[in-house]
Design a protein around this motif. Sequence first.
Motif, PDB file in Angstrom:
ATOM      1  N   ASP A 293       0.831  -1.215   0.000  1.00 10.49           N
ATOM      2  CA  ASP A 293       0.000   0.000   0.000  1.00 10.49           C
ATOM      3  C   ASP A 293       0.860   1.257   0.000  1.00 10.49           C
ATOM      4  O   ASP A 293       0.615   2.182  -0.777  1.00 10.49           O
ATOM      5  CB  ASP A 293      -0.896   0.026   1.248  1.00 10.49           C
ATOM      6  N   ILE A 294       1.861   1.282   0.862  1.00  6.60           N
ATOM      7  CA  ILE A 294       2.653   2.518   0.965  1.00  6.60           C
ATOM      8  C   ILE A 294       3.561   2.659  -0.262  1.00  6.60           C
ATOM      9  O   ILE A 294       3.807   3.761  -0.744  1.00  6.60           O
ATOM     10  CB  ILE A 294       3.422   2.609   2.311  1.00  6.60           C
ATOM     11  N   MET A 295       4.020   1.521  -0.825  1.00 11.27           N
ATOM     12  CA  MET A 295       4.777   1.602  -2.087  1.00 11.27           C
ATOM     13  C   MET A 295       3.918   2.252  -3.173  1.00 11.27           C
ATOM     14  O   MET A 295       4.399   3.053  -3.965  1.00 11.27           O
ATOM     15  CB  MET A 295       5.174   0.197  -2.563  1.00 11.27           C
ATOM     16  N   SER A 296       2.645   1.888  -3.208  1.00 13.85           N
ATOM     17  CA  SER A 296       1.792   2.386  -4.302  1.00 13.85           C
ATOM     18  C   SER A 296       1.513   3.880  -4.151  1.00 13.85           C
ATOM     19  O   SER A 296       1.367   4.582  -5.140  1.00 13.85           O
ATOM     20  CB  SER A 296       0.490   1.593  -4.380  1.00 13.85           C
ATOM     21  N   VAL A 297       1.483   4.373  -2.912  1.00 15.98           N
ATOM     22  CA  VAL A 297       1.295   5.823  -2.724  1.00 15.98           C
ATOM     23  C   VAL A 297       2.451   6.569  -3.393  1.00 15.98           C
ATOM     24  O   VAL A 297       2.269   7.643  -3.954  1.00 15.98           O
ATOM     25  CB  VAL A 297       1.204   6.175  -1.218  1.00 15.98           C
ATOM     26  N   TYR A 298       3.647   5.958  -3.339  1.00 19.56           N
ATOM     27  CA  TYR A 298       4.837   6.623  -3.879  1.00 19.56           C
ATOM     28  C   TYR A 298       5.263   6.052  -5.238  1.00 19.56           C
ATOM     29  O   TYR A 298       6.417   6.186  -5.644  1.00 19.56           O
ATOM     30  CB  TYR A 298       5.964   6.592  -2.826  1.00 19.56           C
ATOM     31  N   LYS A 299       4.302   5.435  -5.918  1.00 23.66           N
ATOM     32  CA  LYS A 299       4.473   5.016  -7.321  1.00 23.66           C
ATOM     33  C   LYS A 299       5.658   4.065  -7.533  1.00 23.66           C
ATOM     34  O   LYS A 299       6.325   4.094  -8.565  1.00 23.66           O
ATOM     35  CB  LYS A 299       4.607   6.232  -8.254  1.00 23.66           C
ATOM     36  N   MET A 300       5.918   3.216  -6.537  1.00 21.40           N
ATOM     37  CA  MET A 300       6.946   2.180  -6.727  1.00 21.40           C
ATOM     38  C   MET A 300       6.284   0.975  -7.396  1.00 21.40           C
ATOM     39  O   MET A 300       5.107   0.689  -7.159  1.00 21.40           O
ATOM     40  CB  MET A 300       7.564   1.791  -5.390  1.00 21.40           C
ATOM     41  N   ASN A 301       7.042   0.267  -8.225  1.00 17.55           N
ATOM     42  CA  ASN A 301       6.382  -0.742  -9.062  1.00 17.55           C
ATOM     43  C   ASN A 301       7.007  -2.147  -9.063  1.00 17.55           C
ATOM     44  O   ASN A 301       6.625  -2.980  -9.876  1.00 17.55           O
ATOM     45  CB  ASN A 301       6.255  -0.229 -10.503  1.00 17.55           C
ATOM     46  N   ARG A 302       7.997  -2.392  -8.191  1.00 13.36           N
ATOM     47  CA  ARG A 302       8.546  -3.750  -8.111  1.00 13.36           C
ATOM     48  C   ARG A 302       8.689  -4.144  -6.642  1.00 13.36           C
ATOM     49  O   ARG A 302       9.338  -3.424  -5.864  1.00 13.36           O
ATOM     50  CB  ARG A 302       9.944  -3.831  -8.747  1.00 13.36           C
ATOM     51  N   PHE A 303       8.104  -5.285  -6.289  1.00 13.55           N
ATOM     52  CA  PHE A 303       8.286  -5.825  -4.937  1.00 13.55           C
ATOM     53  C   PHE A 303       9.158  -7.066  -5.054  1.00 13.55           C
ATOM     54  O   PHE A 303       8.719  -8.099  -5.572  1.00 13.55           O
ATOM     55  CB  PHE A 303       6.931  -6.163  -4.310  1.00 13.55           C
ATOM     56  N   HIS A 304      10.397  -6.923  -4.620  1.00 11.49           N
ATOM     57  CA  HIS A 304      11.366  -8.024  -4.656  1.00 11.49           C
ATOM     58  C   HIS A 304      11.234  -8.734  -3.308  1.00 11.49           C
ATOM     59  O   HIS A 304      11.534  -8.168  -2.265  1.00 11.49           O
ATOM     60  CB  HIS A 304      12.755  -7.404  -4.891  1.00 11.49           C
ATOM     61  N   TRP A 305      10.776  -9.987  -3.378  1.00  9.62           N
ATOM     62  CA  TRP A 305      10.387 -10.724  -2.177  1.00  9.62           C
ATOM     63  C   TRP A 305      11.458 -11.770  -1.907  1.00  9.62           C
ATOM     64  O   TRP A 305      11.516 -12.795  -2.611  1.00  9.62           O
ATOM     65  CB  TRP A 305       9.036 -11.391  -2.477  1.00  9.62           C
ATOM     66  N   HIS A 306      12.296 -11.497  -0.906  1.00 13.44           N
ATOM     67  CA  HIS A 306      13.413 -12.397  -0.565  1.00 13.44           C
ATOM     68  C   HIS A 306      12.845 -13.502   0.322  1.00 13.44           C
ATOM     69  O   HIS A 306      12.717 -13.352   1.542  1.00 13.44           O
ATOM     70  CB  HIS A 306      14.502 -11.591   0.151  1.00 13.44           C
TER      71      HIS A 306
END
Length: 570
Positions: free
Chosen positions: A195-208
């Motif tokens: 949710d907070i990534m999307s507020v700041y227009k981030m577009n890749r979630f690298h899931w370790h």
Amino acid sequence: MKKNIKKILSVRALVLSVLLICGGAVRTAMAQEVNITPLPQNLAMDNEGKRFELPRKFTVAMYGVSDPKVWADMDRFVRKLSSATGKKGALERKEKGHFRLVQDKTLSAEGYVLAVREKEVEVRFATSAGCYYALQSFMKMLPPNVILGKEGEKKADYSVPCLTIQDEPRFAYRGFMLDVSRHFFTVEEVKQVLDIMSVYKMNRFHWHLTDDQGWRIEIKKYPKLTEVGSVSKDMLMNNETQTKYWNGKPYGPYFYTQDDVREIVQYAAERHIEVIPEVDMPGHMMAAMAAYPEFSCQPERTYEVWTQNLGLSVDILNVGNPKAVQFARDVVEELCQLFPGPDIHVGGDECPIMRWEKNPECDQLRKKLGLESFRGLQNWFIGELAQVAAVHGKGLFAWNESVTAQGADMQPLKDNNVKIMCWVGAQPAARKASSHGLDVVITPIGPYYINRKQWNSPDEPFAAGPGNDSLSVTYNYVPVPQDVAPDLTHRYIGVQATFWTEFVSTAGYLQYLMLPRLMAVAEAGWTQQEKKNFPDFVRRFNADIPLLELGGYNYGKHYRYKTDQPQPAQ
Ligand code: ACM
């Protein structure tokens, strides 16, 4: 007479200049009210100070929009805006409405033009992502409950100043990595991150997803990976109140089922975030070795999921054993089926090779492949996995040791267009990889490792690793230095904030360290270097504090204004 004219003229000049000054002040105040991070490329306020007021009933004109993704996004937008404001919205296949969508193929993939007029909001975009970002910018100008999707005061001011924003991101890859192996975070906690990534227009979630301390993803073909590999005998716990204590009981089983994964992937997709799963191989595999010791270099031994939270295991996958390589292939195969995005991450960092050097199977394979160094086996292995991914039309990411370790063989990487994530010696690594024609993502240990302490003070909670990086250090890092050869800059596809959780066991502590530095990396990913401005960014962070607090996010308070003035930069 002459005197009078002179007097009249000077009074007019005075009135005019007062008007101009006041007008300027009004415009500045309005520009400040518009608080969008990452900073858009171009923003022009309407000179007359007019506003668009969201009416009690509003319509979205979808005439000519055929992309079902845009329809689905707009449906979510209308429902969110309606429930947050108490107003009632509807999508219509008409040409005119309070919101008007125009597909414009001349814009870039994620670019948009948002024109807010008194009676209409026009949204121009080439793809559903551009449309989504235009509306994120729109919602960001309303009270924060709207973008958070929370019900607000019905009588609140749901109006937006008239303006035009022309915008597009600097980089295609704007990422955040979360390590869920060292400590596990629930589906709901991961969603809060998205949710907070999307507020700041981030577009890749690298899931370790895997490491020595825990295997956290269900793999149907190898059930022991989670039956055995997702539980450690104990675990060192830490939270933001500076405590550091042993759990005193088994930690786990903690893992994501394949249904959980599908739920996260869908949730992310609705926010235009691609999920890049990482299974770290051939090093960092103690949890997998505990489950399947037969794939280690010393199969007669037994192993435990690590309880120590730092250090490097010398026990790694035996890539000289065809069954162990098939195991890795099978894992990548399941990842490819589960994750719809274009990329899979196969790790490749911190992989000591002393076990390979003593292993007859590895020696035999090395000779067969004509490799001088045992290190060459690592990239041969990455090449094998790349071929599995390629069958699904997917590419691979690997950490930069695949390029920078002594004896690294570039050929398998080049043959398979492996993308390189640059963290240690990030800039020389990026130069080497890009000069060999490989794409790179910049995530330097230090400024972009946002699990590190964010202030050099004894009061700071314990955080992974020595050193600290304040918000200004993270913000002011230059991901593409000026002296990178112009014909290589297109290889720098983006930036990533990276978060290791060896010392972070709660979502509150994660958020405390992550915010606001995540916003700084988001701005590096979106905004052109010459437009970036730290004091202005700090102002926008402060203006976002009500949003963070309403969203229930913890955050570092170091740059919170205590008076009218920001604290001095560290
Ligand atoms: C890493 O920090 N080991 C990629």
